[in-house]
Write a protein that holds these residues in place. Structure first.
Motif, PDB file in Angstrom:
ATOM      1  N   ALA A   3      34.426  28.323 -21.732  1.00 24.72           N
ATOM      2  CA  ALA A   3      34.978  26.969 -21.882  1.00 24.72           C
ATOM      3  C   ALA A   3      35.645  26.800 -23.230  1.00 24.72           C
ATOM      4  O   ALA A   3      35.476  25.772 -23.902  1.00 24.72           O
ATOM      5  CB  ALA A   3      33.872  25.936 -21.700  1.00 24.72           C
ATOM      6  N   GLU A   4      36.423  27.798 -23.658  1.00 24.76           N
ATOM      7  CA  GLU A   4      37.078  27.702 -24.971  1.00 24.76           C
ATOM      8  C   GLU A   4      38.016  26.506 -25.059  1.00 24.76           C
ATOM      9  O   GLU A   4      38.229  25.943 -26.143  1.00 24.76           O
ATOM     10  CB  GLU A   4      37.877  28.976 -25.274  1.00 24.76           C
ATOM     11  N   SER A   5      38.564  26.090 -23.927  1.00 26.72           N
ATOM     12  CA  SER A   5      39.508  24.972 -23.952  1.00 26.72           C
ATOM     13  C   SER A   5      38.831  23.667 -24.369  1.00 26.72           C
ATOM     14  O   SER A   5      39.496  22.748 -24.857  1.00 26.72           O
ATOM     15  CB  SER A   5      40.145  24.794 -22.571  1.00 26.72           C
ATOM     16  N   LEU A   6      37.502  23.583 -24.197  1.00 29.35           N
ATOM     17  CA  LEU A   6      36.786  22.374 -24.605  1.00 29.35           C
ATOM     18  C   LEU A   6      36.662  22.249 -26.126  1.00 29.35           C
ATOM     19  O   LEU A   6      36.144  21.245 -26.624  1.00 29.35           O
ATOM     20  CB  LEU A   6      35.390  22.358 -23.978  1.00 29.35           C
ATOM     21  N   THR A   7      37.119  23.266 -26.851  1.00 31.11           N
ATOM     22  CA  THR A   7      37.157  23.166 -28.311  1.00 31.11           C
ATOM     23  C   THR A   7      38.001  21.973 -28.739  1.00 31.11           C
ATOM     24  O   THR A   7      37.721  21.327 -29.757  1.00 31.11           O
ATOM     25  CB  THR A   7      37.727  24.462 -28.917  1.00 31.11           C
ATOM     26  N   ILE A   8      39.035  21.667 -27.957  1.00 33.24           N
ATOM     27  CA  ILE A   8      39.884  20.510 -28.272  1.00 33.24           C
ATOM     28  C   ILE A   8      39.051  19.233 -28.227  1.00 33.24           C
ATOM     29  O   ILE A   8      39.128  18.387 -29.126  1.00 33.24           O
ATOM     30  CB  ILE A   8      41.062  20.438 -27.284  1.00 33.24           C
ATOM     31  N   ASN A   9      38.254  19.081 -27.183  1.00 30.96           N
ATOM     32  CA  ASN A   9      37.384  17.894 -27.086  1.00 30.96           C
ATOM     33  C   ASN A   9      36.426  17.817 -28.265  1.00 30.96           C
ATOM     34  O   ASN A   9      36.208  16.748 -28.843  1.00 30.96           O
ATOM     35  CB  ASN A   9      36.581  17.948 -25.782  1.00 30.96           C
ATOM     36  N   LEU A  10      35.838  18.970 -28.614  1.00 32.98           N
ATOM     37  CA  LEU A  10      34.865  19.006 -29.703  1.00 32.98           C
ATOM     38  C   LEU A  10      35.492  18.578 -31.018  1.00 32.98           C
ATOM     39  O   LEU A  10      34.956  17.712 -31.720  1.00 32.98           O
ATOM     40  CB  LEU A  10      34.291  20.422 -29.821  1.00 32.98           C
ATOM     41  N   VAL A  11      36.616  19.173 -31.341  1.00 34.75           N
ATOM     42  CA  VAL A  11      37.265  18.857 -32.621  1.00 34.75           C
ATOM     43  C   VAL A  11      37.707  17.405 -32.657  1.00 34.75           C
ATOM     44  O   VAL A  11      37.487  16.682 -33.645  1.00 34.75           O
ATOM     45  CB  VAL A  11      38.462  19.801 -32.865  1.00 34.75           C
ATOM     46  N   GLY A  12      38.333  16.946 -31.578  1.00 36.53           N
ATOM     47  CA  GLY A  12      38.861  15.582 -31.569  1.00 36.53           C
ATOM     48  C   GLY A  12      37.780  14.531 -31.700  1.00 36.53           C
ATOM     49  O   GLY A  12      37.869  13.615 -32.531  1.00 36.53           O
ATOM     50  N   ARG A  13      36.730  14.670 -30.900  1.00 36.27           N
ATOM     51  CA  ARG A  13      35.711  13.625 -30.879  1.00 36.27           C
ATOM     52  C   ARG A  13      34.847  13.632 -32.149  1.00 36.27           C
ATOM     53  O   ARG A  13      34.545  12.580 -32.716  1.00 36.27           O
ATOM     54  CB  ARG A  13      34.819  13.786 -29.646  1.00 36.27           C
ATOM     55  N   ILE A  14      34.464  14.814 -32.599  1.00 34.00           N
ATOM     56  CA  ILE A  14      33.549  14.861 -33.742  1.00 34.00           C
ATOM     57  C   ILE A  14      34.247  14.471 -35.043  1.00 34.00           C
ATOM     58  O   ILE A  14      33.627  13.921 -35.952  1.00 34.00           O
ATOM     59  CB  ILE A  14      32.905  16.259 -33.860  1.00 34.00           C
ATOM     60  N   THR A  15      35.543  14.729 -35.152  1.00 34.22           N
ATOM     61  CA  THR A  15      36.243  14.358 -36.387  1.00 34.22           C
ATOM     62  C   THR A  15      36.610  12.882 -36.399  1.00 34.22           C
ATOM     63  O   THR A  15      36.418  12.188 -37.406  1.00 34.22           O
ATOM     64  CB  THR A  15      37.519  15.203 -36.565  1.00 34.22           C
ATOM     65  N   LEU A  16      37.128  12.359 -35.272  1.00 37.39           N
ATOM     66  CA  LEU A  16      37.507  10.949 -35.242  1.00 37.39           C
ATOM     67  C   LEU A  16      36.290  10.030 -35.284  1.00 37.39           C
ATOM     68  O   LEU A  16      36.335   8.952 -35.868  1.00 37.39           O
ATOM     69  CB  LEU A  16      38.327  10.660 -33.979  1.00 37.39           C
ATOM     70  N   ARG A  17      35.215  10.466 -34.661  1.00 35.71           N
ATOM     71  CA  ARG A  17      34.058   9.591 -34.508  1.00 35.71           C
ATOM     72  C   ARG A  17      33.060   9.723 -35.654  1.00 35.71           C
ATOM     73  O   ARG A  17      32.513   8.724 -36.126  1.00 35.71           O
ATOM     74  CB  ARG A  17      33.373   9.914 -33.181  1.00 35.71           C
ATOM     75  N   GLU A  18      32.806  10.932 -36.127  1.00 41.00           N
ATOM     76  CA  GLU A  18      31.724  11.147 -37.067  1.00 41.00           C
ATOM     77  C   GLU A  18      32.149  11.801 -38.380  1.00 41.00           C
ATOM     78  O   GLU A  18      32.176  11.173 -39.421  1.00 41.00           O
ATOM     79  CB  GLU A  18      30.628  12.007 -36.407  1.00 41.00           C
ATOM     80  N   LEU A  19      32.491  13.091 -38.307  1.00 43.40           N
ATOM     81  CA  LEU A  19      32.626  13.872 -39.536  1.00 43.40           C
ATOM     82  C   LEU A  19      33.785  13.428 -40.415  1.00 43.40           C
ATOM     83  O   LEU A  19      33.689  13.506 -41.642  1.00 43.40           O
ATOM     84  CB  LEU A  19      32.782  15.358 -39.194  1.00 43.40           C
ATOM     85  N   GLY A  20      34.864  12.955 -39.819  1.00 47.02           N
ATOM     86  CA  GLY A  20      36.001  12.558 -40.649  1.00 47.02           C
ATOM     87  C   GLY A  20      35.631  11.473 -41.638  1.00 47.02           C
ATOM     88  O   GLY A  20      35.778  11.615 -42.847  1.00 47.02           O
ATOM     89  N   VAL A  21      35.086  10.370 -41.126  1.00 48.77           N
ATOM     90  CA  VAL A  21      34.749   9.252 -41.997  1.00 48.77           C
ATOM     91  C   VAL A  21      33.494   9.547 -42.820  1.00 48.77           C
ATOM     92  O   VAL A  21      33.377   9.114 -43.974  1.00 48.77           O
ATOM     93  CB  VAL A  21      34.584   7.967 -41.156  1.00 48.77           C
ATOM     94  N   LEU A  22      32.539  10.292 -42.256  1.00 45.81           N
ATOM     95  CA  LEU A  22      31.301  10.575 -42.988  1.00 45.81           C
ATOM     96  C   LEU A  22      31.559  11.469 -44.193  1.00 45.81           C
ATOM     97  O   LEU A  22      31.102  11.180 -45.310  1.00 45.81           O
ATOM     98  CB  LEU A  22      30.277  11.220 -42.062  1.00 45.81           C
ATOM     99  N   MET A  23      32.279  12.564 -44.005  1.00 45.81           N
ATOM    100  CA  MET A  23      32.569  13.456 -45.126  1.00 45.81           C
ATOM    101  C   MET A  23      33.466  12.786 -46.153  1.00 45.81           C
ATOM    102  O   MET A  23      33.334  13.010 -47.362  1.00 45.81           O
ATOM    103  CB  MET A  23      33.211  14.747 -44.616  1.00 45.81           C
ATOM    104  N   THR A  24      34.367  11.931 -45.686  1.00 45.49           N
ATOM    105  CA  THR A  24      35.202  11.178 -46.622  1.00 45.49           C
ATOM    106  C   THR A  24      34.347  10.235 -47.461  1.00 45.49           C
ATOM    107  O   THR A  24      34.544  10.103 -48.675  1.00 45.49           O
ATOM    108  CB  THR A  24      36.266  10.384 -45.861  1.00 45.49           C
ATOM    109  N   ALA A  25      33.385   9.577 -46.824  1.00 47.44           N
ATOM    110  CA  ALA A  25      32.504   8.665 -47.559  1.00 47.44           C
ATOM    111  C   ALA A  25      31.695   9.418 -48.610  1.00 47.44           C
ATOM    112  O   ALA A  25      31.520   8.938 -49.739  1.00 47.44           O
ATOM    113  CB  ALA A  25      31.570   7.947 -46.581  1.00 47.44           C
TER     114      ALA A  25
END
Length: 370
Positions: free
Chosen positions: A191-213
């Motif tokens: 399911a390598e194609s699901l990497t897109i889902n993983l990157v998109g959701r975890i960065t927009l929802r969690e890690l992007g704003v958390l690591m920035t904070a």
């Protein structure tokens, strides 16, 4: 004036020596005599101070030290000399200098209780500080001409624009790591194609704003605490109050507003750059074309994931700005407090951000934005 002390050394039948001292054993004259005592090679068994007509604490201390070194007995002391010798001997015991420590089963609960009490006092202080900031905001809303626009824009530049390179680099590398590690795990299930889902959701929802904070807390929160703390030590804050300028309006509110507003932009910017980093891995490691990766992001990531990140960002920014300014304004005493309060500002801001992030995760899941 009493004559300086002199000594004679007589050999006894048992092979040991008798040291007889005459004169005054005072701090003003004992130095040279002490040096001669240190050069003695004889094995002294008795120290006779019956000929000493004056003695002080230093003289008694030298006699006790000499007797201990040779394991000798001091004889011939008058009443005053005996009292001083006994006092010096009692004070030179082997007892430790520090207080007796409580057992560990007492120290640990006691330390935890003190920590909880200090935390309670800190929460009350932060709430009171927030109240003063809100009062200042109310005054500015009633008198818009007093709003410190230039100071706010300057802080927005320092918090936001100046942080773009480091946050961009951090987010790009985080996107690469998430995509690469996620692809390795998903490859086991084809399911390598699901990497897109993983990157998109975890960065927009969690890690992007958390690591920035976390980055903003370490970069700007610490700067707020250090700047305001230094101004407190140099009495600039007191000078502003003296001439009728509110420190909350001129120093605190611009920093908090800048941190709150710029966290929204920085959080979104971080998520976008992280997605680009994931797309680079997709292009070179997964065989997913770069622009196809980006197009799929729009299809597989729900819109509410972006709103989750945008809602959390200003709250995190408010917490960081509040922690930095609060600890900066609490500096008092000496320059060591600046470093201590700066550390406390960063630690408390990061801790509060992580706790709030966990709260938001549960909250958004409960309302169906999981």
């Amino acid at each position: 004036m009493d004559a300086a002390a002199q000594f004679t050394l007589d050999q006894r039948d048992d092979g040991r020596a008798l040291l007889s001292i005459e004169g005054a054993l005072l701090v003003s004259s004992i130095g040279a005599l002490d040096n001669e005592f240190n050069r003695l090679d004889a094995d002294i068994s008795v120290i006779d101070i019956s000929g000493v007509n004056e003695i002080d604490t230093i003289g008694a201390w030298v006699m006790v030290r000499l007797a201990d070194r040779h394991e000798a007995e001091i004889v011939g002391a008058n009443d005053r000399a005996a009292r001083l010798l006994n006092a010096v001997q009692d004070a030179s015991g082997d007892a430790g200098d520090g207080p007796v420590r409580d057992p560990v089963w007492i120290r640990v609960p006691k330390a935890m209780g003190e920590l909880v009490f200090d935390m309670r006092a800190g929460i009350i202080g932060v709430v009171g500080f927030l109240g003063r900031v809100l009062i200042g905001m109310g005054r500015l809303i009633r008198n818009p001409s007093r709003f410190p626009l230039k100071a706010t824009v300057r802080q927005m530049e320092l918090v936001g624009v100046s942080a773009l390179p480091i946050i961009g680099l951090m987010s790009f590398l985080i996107g690469i790591v998430i995509a690469q590690q996620g692809a390795v795990q998903l490859e086991q299930f084809g399911a390598e194609s699901l990497t897109i889902n993983l990157v998109g959701r975890i960065t927009l929802r969690e890690l992007g704003v958390l690591m920035t904070a976390i980055m903003v807390a370490g970069r700007s929160g610490s700067a707020f605490a250090a700047q305001l703390g230094t101004m407190k030590l140099t009495e600039e804050v007191d000078a502003m109050r003296t001439i009728g300028i509110s420190p909350a309006e001129r120093l605190v509110i611009p920093r908090i507003l800048a941190c709150t507003f710029m966290m929204v932009l920085l959080g979104f910017y971080s998520s976008v750059v992280a997605i680009i980093g994931g797309a680079v891995v997709g292009q070179f490691a997964l065989g997913i074309p770069f622009f196809t990766f980006l197009e799929r992001i729009q299809e597989v990531v729900p819109t509410h994931d972006m709103w989750v990140g945008l809602i959390k960002a200003p709250v995190f920014g408010l917490i960081i700005g509040l922690a930095g300014c609060y600890h900066g304004m609490k500096v008092e005493g000496n320059s060591e407090q600046v470093g201590l309060r700066t550390t406390m500002a960063v630690v408390s801001a990061i801790f509060a951000v992580i706790v709030l992030d966990a709260f938001f995760a549960v909250f958004f899941t409960e309302i169906g934005w999981g």
